[in-house]
Design a protein around this motif. Structure first.
Motif, PDB file in Angstrom:
ATOM      1  N   MET A   1       1.182  -1.281  -0.220  1.00  0.00           N
ATOM      2  CA  MET A   1       0.425  -0.166   0.031  1.00  0.00           C
ATOM      3  C   MET A   1       0.731   1.126   0.359  1.00  0.00           C
ATOM      4  SD  MET A   1      -3.271  -0.597  -0.314  1.00  0.00           S
ATOM      5  CE  MET A   1      -4.686  -0.992   0.495  1.00  0.00           C
ATOM      6  N   GLU A   2       1.726   1.434   0.045  1.00  0.00           N
ATOM      7  CA  GLU A   2       2.696   2.435   0.618  1.00  0.00           C
ATOM      8  C   GLU A   2       3.110   3.098  -0.191  1.00  0.00           C
ATOM      9  OE1 GLU A   2       7.750   3.466   1.638  1.00  0.00           O
ATOM     10  OE2 GLU A   2       5.942   2.424   3.151  1.00  0.00           O
ATOM     11  N   ASN A   3       3.478   1.654  -1.752  1.00  0.00           N
ATOM     12  CA  ASN A   3       3.763   1.902  -2.874  1.00  0.00           C
ATOM     13  C   ASN A   3       2.626   2.897  -3.752  1.00  0.00           C
ATOM     14  OD1 ASN A   3       6.241   1.145  -3.007  1.00  0.00           O
ATOM     15  ND2 ASN A   3       6.409  -0.651  -4.311  1.00  0.00           N
ATOM     16  N   MET A   4       1.359   2.442  -3.166  1.00  0.00           N
ATOM     17  CA  MET A   4       0.182   3.383  -3.733  1.00  0.00           C
ATOM     18  C   MET A   4      -0.116   3.872  -3.089  1.00  0.00           C
ATOM     19  SD  MET A   4      -4.021   2.254  -3.397  1.00  0.00           S
ATOM     20  CE  MET A   4      -3.887   0.709  -4.635  1.00  0.00           C
ATOM     21  N   GLY A   5       0.208   4.802  -2.400  1.00  0.00           N
ATOM     22  CA  GLY A   5       0.076   6.484  -1.947  1.00  0.00           C
ATOM     23  C   GLY A   5       1.119   6.829  -2.326  1.00  0.00           C
ATOM     24  N   LYS A   6       2.736   6.212  -2.546  1.00  0.00           N
ATOM     25  CA  LYS A   6       3.815   7.082  -3.664  1.00  0.00           C
ATOM     26  C   LYS A   6       3.101   7.550  -5.145  1.00  0.00           C
ATOM     27  CE  LYS A   6       7.669   5.908  -1.538  1.00  0.00           C
ATOM     28  NZ  LYS A   6       9.232   4.295  -0.983  1.00  0.00           N
ATOM     29  N   ALA A   7       2.187   6.344  -5.641  1.00  0.00           N
ATOM     30  CA  ALA A   7       2.133   6.632  -6.690  1.00  0.00           C
ATOM     31  C   ALA A   7       1.007   7.743  -7.024  1.00  0.00           C
ATOM     32  CB  ALA A   7       1.816   5.279  -7.550  1.00  0.00           C
ATOM     33  N   ILE A   8      -0.240   7.555  -5.681  1.00  0.00           N
ATOM     34  CA  ILE A   8      -0.884   8.552  -5.699  1.00  0.00           C
ATOM     35  C   ILE A   8      -0.068  10.343  -6.294  1.00  0.00           C
ATOM     36  CG2 ILE A   8      -2.974   9.315  -4.226  1.00  0.00           C
ATOM     37  CD1 ILE A   8      -4.012   6.107  -3.982  1.00  0.00           C
ATOM     38  N   GLU A   9       0.676  10.438  -4.782  1.00  0.00           N
ATOM     39  CA  GLU A   9       1.187  11.447  -4.504  1.00  0.00           C
ATOM     40  C   GLU A   9       1.813  12.056  -5.778  1.00  0.00           C
ATOM     41  OE1 GLU A   9       4.727  13.137  -1.749  1.00  0.00           O
ATOM     42  OE2 GLU A   9       3.730  11.585  -1.369  1.00  0.00           O
ATOM     43  N   GLU A  10       2.637  11.081  -6.603  1.00  0.00           N
ATOM     44  CA  GLU A  10       3.132  11.318  -7.569  1.00  0.00           C
ATOM     45  C   GLU A  10       2.163  11.822  -8.763  1.00  0.00           C
ATOM     46  OE1 GLU A  10       6.594  10.442 -10.792  1.00  0.00           O
ATOM     47  OE2 GLU A  10       6.901   9.178  -9.017  1.00  0.00           O
ATOM     48  N   ILE A  11       0.688  11.344  -8.613  1.00  0.00           N
ATOM     49  CA  ILE A  11       0.416  11.541 -10.117  1.00  0.00           C
ATOM     50  C   ILE A  11      -0.717  13.064  -9.790  1.00  0.00           C
ATOM     51  CG2 ILE A  11      -2.442  11.280 -10.727  1.00  0.00           C
ATOM     52  CD1 ILE A  11      -1.458   8.368 -10.369  1.00  0.00           C
ATOM     53  N   GLY A  12      -0.461  13.505  -8.063  1.00  0.00           N
ATOM     54  CA  GLY A  12      -0.889  14.940  -8.021  1.00  0.00           C
ATOM     55  C   GLY A  12      -2.095  15.078  -9.147  1.00  0.00           C
ATOM     56  N   ALA A  13      -2.512  16.967  -8.464  1.00  0.00           N
ATOM     57  CA  ALA A  13      -3.118  17.592  -9.005  1.00  0.00           C
ATOM     58  C   ALA A  13      -2.899  18.207 -10.468  1.00  0.00           C
ATOM     59  CB  ALA A  13      -4.154  18.986  -8.241  1.00  0.00           C
ATOM     60  N   THR A  14      -3.441  17.386 -11.205  1.00  0.00           N
ATOM     61  CA  THR A  14      -3.187  18.191 -12.419  1.00  0.00           C
ATOM     62  C   THR A  14      -5.478  18.557 -13.052  1.00  0.00           C
ATOM     63  OG1 THR A  14      -3.900  15.960 -13.404  1.00  0.00           O
ATOM     64  CG2 THR A  14      -1.592  16.531 -12.400  1.00  0.00           C
TER      65      THR A  14
END
Length: 86
Positions: A1-14
């Motif tokens: 789940m930690e990697n999912m959190g990192k991925a979500i953070e990198e996707i970010g607001a666009t």
């Protein structure tokens, strides 16, 4: 789940231009056939903005080695993630 959190953070607001129907189609392909098949489908989309944004999201998911199920969850929440209200 930690990697999912990192991925979500990198996707970010666009300012995403991916329609709900495209997300639904791509999500189904990811679960049934995998990320490579979903990328091929995205490449065939007529809207280059949708293709570009999906490619970016897929690359981030690949970078963090997310499973097809995790990618499906990211796609389900993509409008919320990109709104910045995650």
């Amino acid at each position: 789940m930690e990697n999912m959190g990192k991925a979500i953070e990198e996707i970010g607001a666009t300012k995403s231009c991916i329609t709900a129907s495209v997300i639904k189609d791509v999500r189904k392909i990811v679960v049934e056939k995998g990320l490579d098949a979903a990328e091929i489908h995205a490449a065939q989309l007529s809207g280059t903005d949708q293709n570009t944004e999906l490619s970016r999201v897929f690359e981030i998911c690949r970078k963090y080695k997310l499973s097809p199920e995790a990618i499906a969850q990211v796609l389900d929440k993509l409008p919320v993630i990109e709104s910045g209200k995650w």
